[in-house]
Every structure is written in structure tokens, then in C-alpha cells.
Design a protein around this motif. Structure first.
Motif, PDB file in Angstrom:
ATOM      1  N   GLN A 140      51.727  29.168  36.810  1.00 22.94           N
ATOM      2  CA  GLN A 140      51.782  28.403  35.189  1.00 22.94           C
ATOM      3  C   GLN A 140      50.184  29.169  35.735  1.00 22.94           C
ATOM      4  N   ALA A 141      49.547  28.759  36.839  1.00 22.96           N
ATOM      5  CA  ALA A 141      48.114  28.947  37.428  1.00 22.96           C
ATOM      6  C   ALA A 141      47.722  30.652  36.935  1.00 22.96           C
ATOM      7  N   LEU A 187      40.840  25.995  38.371  1.00 24.98           N
ATOM      8  CA  LEU A 187      41.857  26.775  37.746  1.00 24.98           C
ATOM      9  C   LEU A 187      42.397  26.388  39.353  1.00 24.98           C
ATOM     10  N   LEU A 188      41.530  27.242  40.445  1.00 24.20           N
ATOM     11  CA  LEU A 188      42.202  27.356  40.974  1.00 24.20           C
ATOM     12  C   LEU A 188      42.632  25.836  42.034  1.00 24.20           C
ATOM     13  N   GLU A 192      45.067  34.431  30.639  1.00 22.89           N
ATOM     14  CA  GLU A 192      44.361  33.922  28.956  1.00 22.89           C
ATOM     15  C   GLU A 192      43.077  33.357  29.179  1.00 22.89           C
ATOM     16  N   MET A 193      42.323  33.280  30.076  1.00 23.03           N
ATOM     17  CA  MET A 193      40.927  33.474  29.875  1.00 23.03           C
ATOM     18  C   MET A 193      40.477  34.543  30.212  1.00 23.03           C
ATOM     19  N   ARG A 248      44.341  35.678  44.268  1.00 26.21           N
ATOM     20  CA  ARG A 248      43.609  35.555  42.770  1.00 26.21           C
ATOM     21  C   ARG A 248      42.667  36.598  42.221  1.00 26.21           C
ATOM     22  N   ALA A 249      41.341  36.942  43.266  1.00 30.52           N
ATOM     23  CA  ALA A 249      40.509  37.333  43.035  1.00 30.52           C
ATOM     24  C   ALA A 249      41.028  38.879  43.050  1.00 30.52           C
ATOM     25  N   ALA A 250      41.654  39.756  44.089  1.00 33.84           N
ATOM     26  CA  ALA A 250      42.045  40.525  44.393  1.00 33.84           C
ATOM     27  C   ALA A 250      43.285  41.673  43.129  1.00 33.84           C
ATOM     28  N   ASN A 251      43.737  40.218  43.681  1.00 35.11           N
ATOM     29  CA  ASN A 251      45.468  40.722  42.555  1.00 35.11           C
ATOM     30  C   ASN A 251      45.215  40.375  40.998  1.00 35.11           C
ATOM     31  N   GLU A 252      45.232  38.948  40.774  1.00 32.31           N
ATOM     32  CA  GLU A 252      45.364  38.473  39.390  1.00 32.31           C
ATOM     33  C   GLU A 252      44.153  39.194  38.350  1.00 32.31           C
TER      34      GLU A 252
END
Lengths: 506, 115
Positions: free
Chosen positions: A419-420, A406-407, A426-427, A383-387
Motif C-alpha cells: 500500500q505504501a 508516508l514512511l 500516486e504522490m 523507498r528513495a532508491a527504488n520507488e
């Protein structure tokens, strides 16, 4: 600035590039010998010798004063913050920080209204050091000295280049901006290694707080000295200096081209002329610059308006103590943290690229917070390296505990992966805490009963597919996941759907 | 600037016994973008040589026990805080220039690349 993506951070060998790199190392029995000169603009508030703002992109000639315009009677006074940043860079590159002095480098060119540039010459502040690359190789640092940047010239004329221009326009906002020039030993042997060096150096410069590392804004500019020699030889060939390398990609391409060109000349019995060459990004080739009638004679002499610089031990110690961790140490720390928290026996290889991206973008805190909160390292890194990386500027301001929350919602099945990702986007775009955003988006957790019902409905609506799935056609699981997602508008968790399918199949 | 060494000194190759040859004077004039005639060259070569002779008197002082210094003042680390100060008014500055365009100084066509 050229068409390349200058923000490209990937100086590491990417999958599929290794063969090219190998060919670059020993091209028909020849190897490249490369040394890089990197000019790094310091992130000070003001210029090196006057109080004019150091601010990229301002209206032309709005940050100019008698000192940086070289008006008679004006006197330079050295910026303490620039010295401190230069010392931080030298410390990070394992250099000796020495007493130093300034010289005038005299030349006539309208980019410097004084007709000289103030630079450190025979007594630079940082001498002798090294930089270790992720592949384990070490590149020596000759020196890292302080000097002032020049103004920006724009050449009028149909071609947009110097030739054929009828006049030139000059903006002196950049004249006098502090630079540190970092000169490497000719220890680099391939285009890939040169890219890795520039990428690692960029990471270090950003980590010291001395630079924003923005190649696209010219904050970091690279010149390459390239020569070739027979593998096994310890003699240095005649080198060419290649300029106009505005991205890591251009740096790699220019060295590959230049190496091929020089090998072709030498292999056919010719000799390489020592000259300065310009990299043409569009054509992907280096071109000799207009040759000079005589070598420049800069008539260096000591700058009489500046006294020497002699940082004492306490200043040096203070600088060393204030330096944060460098990228290599941060990568090692993340890898160790992830490995210790992993359920598997070892960290997947793909994770090391994600670790590198996270450290490059300074998103370490997000990953550390998530892993410390018990999140699986592979999810935290992904999630950190992609999104998060997709909106790196916003991500660096993200509250690590909100990221971890969130995670946690995703890992606990309260949010599907889709959804995550939507909540994270959005965050990053507007801020806010994940629970509120999830509620506002209608991402209520799909209860176990609701999920089971949705799966049963998908199964009865698609009897043929269900039969094939029952017969062992596993890929149809994804078909059912898709059906359930559609019916629940993305609220279902894919893994939970597959688990339910398995249960129904018995 | 990748090859620091000794600052270059003109001369020494003319074979003349003079401290400063005519060709050295021509070279110095060219570096300063001065267009001078042959007669002026002779005049300035003589004058510059006299200047060098005068400066050479310093060489007669025994400095073996004196460390090289970059500045006569016993000062180091003269620094200013990194605080912005007012810059000049652009229009006022550009009005002093022979020509300007789009908020920039306009200069004659540049031949060659930046040194």
C-alpha cells in the motif's frame, strides 16, 4: 544516439562485474592507459557569445542570429553566466582559476558557419586539479576550458552515415552554445575506472548547477584516449582517440574493445597507428575514421574581438562560497546519518549502493527528512532508491516531509509495504498528501482484530498447509501471507501476518 | 583540442633563404581552399614575403620589459548578462542560403569527419 541506455548512472562496480574489471586492468600482462576528454554543455539561458536561446530540441535554426551565423560585422560578447559556471566547475575539480584568453581555431566544416570555433587555447580558465573516485583512486585534471559548441549536421544518404550521402543538412541552434571541456590526465587504468570517473564527473557537473548531465541529449560527451603498455612500464604507448561514446556503457565497452585490439597488435609484433576511431555501438567495436591526407592545421590565433578574462579574488571567493556539497560529501553525510540512526552495529553494504543512487538523483532531502523523523534508514533508503528513483524527475519535487509522513505510516503498520508503494506512486504521479491518498484508495488500517481474524480464516481454510507449517516448514508462512493478502486485498502488513502466525503456532 | 602548444607557423623546412618559400605559399593556399596557378603562386609568394618583411619590422622593437598581451586594449571581463534576445526569422535566413530543406541549411556532401 545509440541504443544504449544513456541515463545509466551506475559507474560503480556492480556485483558480477569485478572479474571483468580485473581482467581489464591486467590483460595478459598489459594495462590500459586512458585519459578522457569530456565536453559539458553549460545550462545557461543563452549562447556563449550572443543572446540566442540555449535550448535543446527546439525547431531547427530558430535560435540563430548574426553572431552565431558568423555574418560579417557581428561581434561576440561573452556570457557572464557561462564564465561563472566554468569557474564553479573548476572550483569543484580543485583547479586553479587563472586569467585566460580566447583563440580562433580555424577549420572548414559546415558545422561552424564562421569557419572557426572560439576556444581557450594556451591560457585556459581552469588549470590543474583532481577528481577523487568512490573507490579511493584519484584522477588528475589537466584543464577545464571554455569553448563554443558547433552546429548539428545530418547526413543524407541511404546508409545514414557520411559515406554515400549526397548532401548534408545543418541546424545551427547548437552553434555557439557554451561548453566546458574537461581534460583528464592519463591516470585511468581500466574501463571500469573510466566509467566511474565519467559517472562521478557527471554527478559533480550536475551538483555545480552547470549541467543537466543528460548524455542522451549530448549535454555531456566523452572522448577517450586509449593506449596500452606492459604492466610495470612507465612509458606511454601510441594512443588512439575513440569518439562517439554516447553513454557510460559505450565508454566502458569501447575501452575494453580498444584495449584488446591494441594488445593483440602489439603482442603479435605490430605497432599501433595513432588515429581517431569511431565506436560502433551495434557491432561493439571501434573503427578507424577516414584518414586525413594531412594533419589538421588549425592556425590558432588570439580572438581579436574578445578581451581577456581575469576573475579577481572576490569573484573566485564568491563562486567557491556559493558551491553546494559535491556528491562525495553528500554520500558521506548520508552514510553517517544512516549509520548513526541504525539499530544494527553497522550499515549493510547494500545500503551504500542505495546511497549512491539517492545522491546521483539528488533525492538526499527525502532520505534526510525521513531519517530525521525517526524512520529506519534502511526503509528510507529503500523507498528513495527504488520507488522514488523510478520516477526521479517527480521525486526531486516531492515534499520531503510528505515522504517522511508516508514512511511513518508504513513503519507504524498503518499501511502495508504494498500500500505504501501505491500511495508513493500516486504522490509522484499527481501530488497530494499521503493520508488523503491512502483514504481515497481505501487503504484503511487493518485493525489488530481484523488481521487476527483474517489469519485464523486462512489457517482453517488450509489445514494441510497449516499442519506442515506447524511441523516447522517455515516457507509456508509466505503462503499464508499470500492468502491473507488476497482476502484483505493487500491491506494486511506481511510482517504482522507472520507474527500472528507465530502466535497461533504457540 | 587536447594538445595546446605554440600556434604553428608555416615554413622553415624548405632550405631556402626566403622567409616564405613557394611550398609555404602553396600550403597557405590549400588551407584557405584557394585553387591558384603556378604563376599566381610565384606572385603571391613574393607578395606574402613582402608582408612578412614589413611585419618583421616590429621585431626590431625591444620588448624585453613588456609582458605578452592578448589584446591591445587595457580591458578585461567584458561580459553580458545571460538574458535571451530575439533571434532571426528562420525563413528569412534560409532564403539567403544557396539551398535548404526541412528548416535546415543544405550543403554539399561532407567528406570526412568533423575536425
Amino acid at each position: 544516439m545509440g541504443p544504449d541506455d544513456p541515463l545509466e548512472l551506475d559507474g560503480r562496480p556492480a556485483p558480477g562485474r569485478a572479474e571483468i574489471s580485473e581482467a581489464g586492468v591486467t590483460l595478459d600482462g598489459w594495462e590500459a592507459v586512458v585519459g578522457l576528454e569530456v565536453h559539458c554543455e553549460l545550462k545557461t539561458a543563452t549562447k556563449l557569445f550572443c543572446g540566442c536561446r540555449n535550448s535543446f530540441g527546439d525547431e531547427p535554426n530558430t535560435n540563430i542570429c548574426p553572431v552565431c551565423l558568423g555574418l560579417p560585422g557581428s561581434l561576440p560578447v561573452l556570457n557572464a553566466a557561462a564564465v561563472e559556471m566554468a569557474m564553479r566547475i573548476g572550483t569543484a575539480l580543485n583547479c586553479d582559476i587563472r586569467p585566460s584568453s580566447f583563440h580562433r581555431k580555424n577549420y572548414f566544416y559546415p558545422d561552424m558557419p564562421k569557419d572557426y570555433q572560439i576556444s581557450q587555447y594556451d591560457e585556459p580558465i581552469n588549470v590543474g586539479g583532481w577528481l577523487d573516485l568512490p573507490d579511493g583512486s584519484r584522477v588528475g585534471i589537466v584543464r577545464a576550458h571554455i569553448e563554443e559548441d558547433t552546429g548539428k549536421t545530418t547526413h543524407l544518404g541511404a546508409s545514414g552515415r557520411i559515406h554515400g550521402a549526397s548532401s548534408s543538412l545543418v541546424d545551427y541552434n547548437r552553434a555557439g552554445v557554451p561548453l566546458v571541456e574537461i581534460v583528464s590526465e592519463p591516470d585511468i587504468r581500466s574501463a571500469e575506472q573510466a566509467r566511474a570517473y565519467a559517472a562521478e564527473l557527471r554527478g559533480i557537473l550536475v551538483a555545480t548547477g552547470a549541467s543537466d548531465g543528460r548524455m542522451e541529449e549530448g549535454s555531456m560527451r566523452v572522448d577517450a584516449n586509449v593506449s596500452v603498455r606492459r604492466v610495470g612500464s612507465d612509458r606511454l604507448g601510441t594512443r588512439c582517440e575513440v569518439k562517439n561514446l554516447n553513454s557510460l556503457r559505450s565508454l566502458g565497452r569501447a575501452i575494453e574493445y580498444e584495449m584488446r585490439r591494441q594488445v593483440d597488435i602489439l603482442a603479435s609484433g605490430g605497432s599501433v597507428a595513432q588515429e581517431t576511431r569511431h565506436f560502433d555501438e551495434v557491432k561493439g567495436m571501434t573503427v578507424a575514421m577516414r584518414s586525413k591526407e594531412e594533419a589538421f592545421d588549425y592556425r590558432y590565433f588570439p580572438e581579436p574581438d574578445l578581451v581577456p578574462l581575469a576573475p579577481d579574488d572576490s569573484w573566485r571567493t564568491r563562486v567557491a562560497a556559493s558551491l553546494g556539497e559535491m556528491p562525495a560529501a553528500r554520500r558521506a553525510r548520508l552514510v553517517e546519518l544512516a549509520a548513526n540512526a541504525s539499530s544494527g552495529p553497522h550499515l549493510e553494504a547494500s545500503l551504500s549502493n542505495q546511497v549512491a543512487t539517492v545522491v546521483d538523483l539528488g533525492l538526499d532531502d527525502l532520505v534526510v527528512a525521513a531519517i530525521s523523523a525517526g524512520i529506519d534508514p534502511s526503509l528510507a533508503l529503500a523507498r528513495a532508491a527504488n520507488e522514488a528513483a523510478a520516477n526521479a524527475e517527480a521525486a526531486s519535487g516531492l515534499d520531503p516531509s510528505a515522504f517522511a509522513t508516508l514512511l511513518g505510516m508504513e513503519a507504524g503498520g498503518k499501511l502495508s509495504a504494498t500500500q505504501a508503494k501505491a500511495v508513493l506512486a500516486e504522490m509522484l504521479a499527481h501530488g497530494g498528501d499521503p493520508e488523503t491518498i491512502a483514504r481515497a484508495k481505501g487503504f484503511e488500517a487493518l485493525g489488530d482484530d481484523e488481521l487476527a481474524r483474517a489469519v485464523r480464516e486462512a489457517v482453517s481454510a488450509n489445514p494441510a498447509e497449516w499442519e506442515r507449517y506447524q511441523a516447522g516448514e517455515e516457507k509456508l508462512a509466505q503462503f499464508f501471507v499470500g492468502q491473507v493478502m488476497k482476502a484483505t486485498r493487500g491491506r494486511a502488513d506481511g510482517k504482522a501476518v507472520v507474527a500472528e502466525l507465530g502466535r497461533l503456532r504457540g | 583540442m587536447s594538445d595546446p602548444g605554440k600556434p604553428s607557423v608555416p615554413g622553415g623546412s624548405s632550405g631556402e633563404s626566403r622567409r616564405l618559400s613557394r611550398s609555404d605559399a602553396a600550403y597557405v593556399a590549400r588551407l584557405a581552399r584557394l585553387d591558384i596557378s603556378d604563376e599566381e603562386l610565384d606572385l603571391y609568394a613574393d607578395q606574402l614575403e613582402a608582408v612578412l618583411d614589413y611585419a618583421a619590422e616590429v621585431d626590431s622593437v625591444d620588448t624585453t620589459a613588456v609582458a605578452p598581451m592578448a589584446h591591445p586594449l587595457p580591458l578585461v571581463n567584458v561580459l553580458r548578462p545571460d538574458e535571451p534576445a530575439d533571434s532571426l526569422d528562420r525563413d528569412e535566413v534560409l532564403a539567403q542560403a544557396p539551398a535548404s530543406e526541412d528548416g535546415r541549411f543544405m550543403v554539399p556532401r561532407i567528406l570526412g569527419e568533423a575536425p
